[in-house]
Write a protein that holds these residues in place. Structure first.
Motif, PDB file in Angstrom:
ATOM      1  N   TYR A  99       0.860  -1.185   0.000  1.00  0.00           N
ATOM      2  CA  TYR A  99       0.000   0.000   0.000  1.00  0.00           C
ATOM      3  C   TYR A  99       0.891   1.228   0.000  1.00  0.00           C
ATOM      4  O   TYR A  99       1.647   1.458   0.948  1.00  0.00           O
ATOM      5  N   ASN A 100       0.842   2.002  -1.085  1.00  0.00           N
ATOM      6  CA  ASN A 100       1.630   3.217  -1.194  1.00  0.00           C
ATOM      7  C   ASN A 100       0.873   4.326  -0.485  1.00  0.00           C
ATOM      8  O   ASN A 100      -0.164   4.777  -0.966  1.00  0.00           O
ATOM      9  N   ARG A 138       6.279   4.125   0.780  1.00  0.00           N
ATOM     10  CA  ARG A 138       6.223   5.489   0.265  1.00  0.00           C
ATOM     11  C   ARG A 138       7.497   5.710  -0.532  1.00  0.00           C
ATOM     12  O   ARG A 138       8.492   5.006  -0.331  1.00  0.00           O
ATOM     13  N   PRO A 139       7.502   6.698  -1.414  1.00  0.00           N
ATOM     14  CA  PRO A 139       8.733   6.958  -2.173  1.00  0.00           C
ATOM     15  C   PRO A 139       9.872   7.318  -1.225  1.00  0.00           C
ATOM     16  O   PRO A 139       9.674   8.058  -0.255  1.00  0.00           O
ATOM     17  N   GLY A 140      11.043   6.772  -1.502  1.00  0.00           N
ATOM     18  CA  GLY A 140      12.232   7.104  -0.713  1.00  0.00           C
ATOM     19  C   GLY A 140      12.848   8.394  -1.204  1.00  0.00           C
ATOM     20  O   GLY A 140      12.368   9.017  -2.164  1.00  0.00           O
ATOM     21  N   THR A 142      15.506   8.991  -2.958  1.00  0.00           N
ATOM     22  CA  THR A 142      15.911   8.949  -4.353  1.00  0.00           C
ATOM     23  C   THR A 142      14.711   9.099  -5.275  1.00  0.00           C
ATOM     24  O   THR A 142      14.740   9.860  -6.227  1.00  0.00           O
ATOM     25  N   ALA A 143      13.629   8.376  -4.977  1.00  0.00           N
ATOM     26  CA  ALA A 143      12.421   8.449  -5.805  1.00  0.00           C
ATOM     27  C   ALA A 143      11.812   9.841  -5.749  1.00  0.00           C
ATOM     28  O   ALA A 143      11.353  10.381  -6.764  1.00  0.00           O
ATOM     29  N   GLN A 144      11.815  10.484  -4.577  1.00  0.00           N
ATOM     30  CA  GLN A 144      11.267  11.831  -4.452  1.00  0.00           C
ATOM     31  C   GLN A 144      12.101  12.819  -5.254  1.00  0.00           C
ATOM     32  O   GLN A 144      11.563  13.709  -5.912  1.00  0.00           O
ATOM     33  N   ALA A 145      13.409  12.674  -5.236  1.00  0.00           N
ATOM     34  CA  ALA A 145      14.289  13.556  -6.005  1.00  0.00           C
ATOM     35  C   ALA A 145      14.035  13.394  -7.490  1.00  0.00           C
ATOM     36  O   ALA A 145      14.003  14.376  -8.239  1.00  0.00           O
ATOM     37  N   GLN A 146      13.856  12.163  -7.965  1.00  0.00           N
ATOM     38  CA  GLN A 146      13.570  11.913  -9.374  1.00  0.00           C
ATOM     39  C   GLN A 146      12.238  12.521  -9.782  1.00  0.00           C
ATOM     40  O   GLN A 146      12.112  13.074 -10.862  1.00  0.00           O
ATOM     41  N   GLU A 147      11.221  12.440  -8.898  1.00  0.00           N
ATOM     42  CA  GLU A 147       9.923  13.024  -9.194  1.00  0.00           C
ATOM     43  C   GLU A 147      10.037  14.540  -9.331  1.00  0.00           C
ATOM     44  O   GLU A 147       9.377  15.142 -10.176  1.00  0.00           O
TER      45      GLU A 147
END
Length: 150
Positions: A99-100, A138-140, A142-147
């Protein structure tokens, strides 16, 4: 009937409902089709929006009553990710979920990929019916930076 491998139509939704001793009314067929044709985890409000996009006469009470009937007949599973967020899952095979918490998306985890080592001792006179695992993600960083770059 293996619903994962099947093509979905309103005609075979009627057959599916009958195979679970459910009278296939027009609204029940539409609700089943909304769930099974997408093979997604949907909330009651999402199901109602899909059904009413095609036929605007379906009430919230009808959707909830139909989903409760489907649950009672084991046609679908209910996945409660928190007290205010309930999904209805057309996949009744043994599996678990991610669950995100950021996107609200619920996705399947193959049960064979999960190992459980030990459960608490059960109270006397009961047996385990099942174990449902929901892994909240949840986005980590790295994923948040890419977004943010996108």
């Amino acid at each position: 009937m293996d619903m994962k491998m099947q093509q979905y139509s309103r005609d075979n939704m009627a057959e599916l409902l009958r195979s679970h001793d459910i009278n296939p009314t027009h609204q029940r067929i539409e609700i089943a089709y909304a769930l099974f044709s997408r093979q997604q985890h949907l909330s009651a409000d999402q199901i109602m929006a899909i059904v009413n996009d095609r036929h605007s006469e379906t009430s919230k009470a009808t959707v909830y009553n139909t989903l409760n009937l489907f649950l009672e007949k084991k046609l679908i599973r209910e996945v409660i990710v928190d007290p205010n967020k309930v999904f209805y899952d057309p996949n009744t095979q043994l599996h678990h979920h991610f669950y995100n918490v950021t996107s609200g998306e619920l996705t399947d985890i193959d049960a064979e990929g999960v190992t459980i080592c030990g459960l608490p001792q059960l109270p006397e006179g009961v047996i385990t019916e099942g174990v449902d695992i929901i892994v909240r993600i949840r986005p980590g960083a790295t994923a948040q930076a890419q977004e943010q770059l996108a």
